[in-house]
Design a protein around this motif. Structure first.
Motif, PDB file in Angstrom:
ATOM      1  N   ARG A 195       0.836  -1.200   0.000  1.00 32.06           N
ATOM      2  CA  ARG A 195       0.000   0.000   0.000  1.00 32.06           C
ATOM      3  C   ARG A 195       0.867   1.243   0.000  1.00 32.06           C
ATOM      4  NH1 ARG A 195      -3.660  -1.598   5.054  1.00 32.06           N
ATOM      5  NH2 ARG A 195      -1.579  -1.764   5.845  1.00 32.06           N
ATOM      6  N   THR A 239       0.076   5.501   0.532  1.00 33.39           N
ATOM      7  CA  THR A 239      -0.942   6.502   0.862  1.00 33.39           C
ATOM      8  C   THR A 239      -0.401   7.889   0.589  1.00 33.39           C
ATOM      9  OG1 THR A 239      -1.847   5.071   2.594  1.00 33.39           O
ATOM     10  CG2 THR A 239      -2.399   7.421   2.723  1.00 33.39           C
ATOM     11  N   THR A 293      -5.289   5.658  -0.408  1.00 34.36           N
ATOM     12  CA  THR A 293      -4.385   4.521  -0.304  1.00 34.36           C
ATOM     13  C   THR A 293      -4.579   3.621  -1.508  1.00 34.36           C
ATOM     14  OG1 THR A 293      -4.455   4.630   2.099  1.00 34.36           O
ATOM     15  CG2 THR A 293      -3.683   2.562   1.129  1.00 34.36           C
ATOM     16  N   HIS A 341      -3.619   0.059  -3.353  1.00 33.41           N
ATOM     17  CA  HIS A 341      -3.262  -1.309  -2.977  1.00 33.41           C
ATOM     18  C   HIS A 341      -2.842  -2.105  -4.209  1.00 33.41           C
ATOM     19  CE1 HIS A 341      -5.602  -1.164   0.938  1.00 33.41           C
ATOM     20  NE2 HIS A 341      -6.109  -0.123   0.301  1.00 33.41           N
ATOM     21  N   ALA A 397     -13.049   8.296  -4.127  1.00 29.90           N
ATOM     22  CA  ALA A 397     -12.501   6.999  -4.564  1.00 29.90           C
ATOM     23  C   ALA A 397     -12.907   6.703  -5.997  1.00 29.90           C
ATOM     24  CB  ALA A 397     -12.964   5.883  -3.628  1.00 29.90           C
ATOM     25  N   ALA A 415      -6.887  -2.073  -5.682  1.00 31.35           N
ATOM     26  CA  ALA A 415      -7.926  -1.331  -4.958  1.00 31.35           C
ATOM     27  C   ALA A 415      -7.432   0.066  -4.634  1.00 31.35           C
ATOM     28  CB  ALA A 415      -8.306  -2.053  -3.667  1.00 31.35           C
ATOM     29  N   GLU A 470      -8.474   3.061  -1.631  1.00 33.57           N
ATOM     30  CA  GLU A 470      -9.239   3.352  -0.426  1.00 33.57           C
ATOM     31  C   GLU A 470      -9.067   4.823  -0.089  1.00 33.57           C
ATOM     32  OE1 GLU A 470      -9.407   2.024   4.291  1.00 33.57           O
ATOM     33  OE2 GLU A 470      -8.128   0.946   2.888  1.00 33.57           O
ATOM     34  N   THR A 473      -9.912   7.718   2.824  1.00 36.44           N
ATOM     35  CA  THR A 473     -10.312   7.994   4.198  1.00 36.44           C
ATOM     36  C   THR A 473     -10.376   9.492   4.397  1.00 36.44           C
ATOM     37  OG1 THR A 473      -9.253   5.969   4.985  1.00 36.44           O
ATOM     38  CG2 THR A 473      -9.728   7.662   6.641  1.00 36.44           C
ATOM     39  N   SER A 508     -14.152   5.792   5.759  1.00 36.74           N
ATOM     40  CA  SER A 508     -13.422   5.317   4.585  1.00 36.74           C
ATOM     41  C   SER A 508     -14.339   4.612   3.611  1.00 36.74           C
ATOM     42  CB  SER A 508     -12.330   4.310   5.000  1.00 36.74           C
ATOM     43  OG  SER A 508     -11.410   4.882   5.882  1.00 36.74           O
ATOM     44  N   TYR A 509     -13.872   4.564   2.367  1.00 41.10           N
ATOM     45  CA  TYR A 509     -14.507   3.750   1.338  1.00 41.10           C
ATOM     46  C   TYR A 509     -13.406   3.102   0.529  1.00 41.10           C
ATOM     47  CZ  TYR A 509     -17.205   2.276  -2.692  1.00 41.10           C
ATOM     48  OH  TYR A 509     -17.779   1.527  -3.694  1.00 41.10           O
ATOM     49  N   GLN A 510     -13.496   1.807   0.338  1.00 38.42           N
ATOM     50  CA  GLN A 510     -12.513   1.073  -0.480  1.00 38.42           C
ATOM     51  C   GLN A 510     -13.242   0.414  -1.635  1.00 38.42           C
ATOM     52  OE1 GLN A 510      -9.712  -1.508   1.530  1.00 38.42           O
ATOM     53  NE2 GLN A 510      -9.696  -2.911  -0.211  1.00 38.42           N
ATOM     54  N   ARG A 511     -12.667   0.529  -2.818  1.00 36.83           N
ATOM     55  CA  ARG A 511     -13.254  -0.124  -3.994  1.00 36.83           C
ATOM     56  C   ARG A 511     -12.176  -0.859  -4.761  1.00 36.83           C
ATOM     57  NH1 ARG A 511     -15.365   3.169  -8.853  1.00 36.83           N
ATOM     58  NH2 ARG A 511     -14.573   1.324  -9.851  1.00 36.83           N
TER      59      ARG A 511
END
Length: 132
Positions: free
Chosen positions: A3, A5, A37, A39, A92, A113, A115, A117, A127-130
């Motif tokens: 990761r 950020t 972030t 990934h 995101a 992915a 994310e 925050t 946060s939202y992660q997709r």
């Protein structure tokens, strides 16, 4: 999973509809520290997750039209409670579109992915992660 950020911030104004929001139903301001972030399961050929400079530029671009705005006046958000969680998804999705367009460089094709925050304060964030 690797990761990276990058961080920026925005200052907005907005109000909410619904008793659950209590006094936040009135127009109020918020300053969010925003972390994005990225990934990926493996490093790219240069042993990086993503070009940090490009990631920073695109986070700034994703925030630009939100910064110093009253979100109640933004047509795209008409009739929507622009909660911290909602804004994390908006940002995101914008970053995911930049990745899909190749704007974060060729190495970004291996990202799995993103994310986002939003830190409302030193004690609260959302946060939202997709997947990409």
């Amino acid at each position: 999973m690797f990761r990276v950020t990058v961080r920026d911030h925005i200052m907005i104004a907005h109000s909410f509809r619904g008793e659950v929001f209590g006094p936040a139903q009135q127009l109020h301001g918020a300053t969010f520290v925003v972390d994005a972030t990225f990934h990926r399961p493996d490093l790219d050929a240069d042993n990086i997750v993503v070009d940090i400079g490009l990631a920073t530029e695109h986070l700034n671009a994703a925030l630009a039209d939100l910064n110093y705005r009253n979100l109640d006046d933004v047509e795209e958000f008409a009739g929507t409670n622009t909660s911290t969680e909602f804004l994390a998804k908006v940002i995101a999705d914008r970053l995911a579109a930049a990745v899909a367009a190749g704007s974060l460089g060729p190495g970004a094709s291996g990202l799995s992915a993103v994310e986002v925050t939003l830190h409302e304060s030193h004690v609260a964030s959302a946060s939202y992660q997709r997947d990409l």
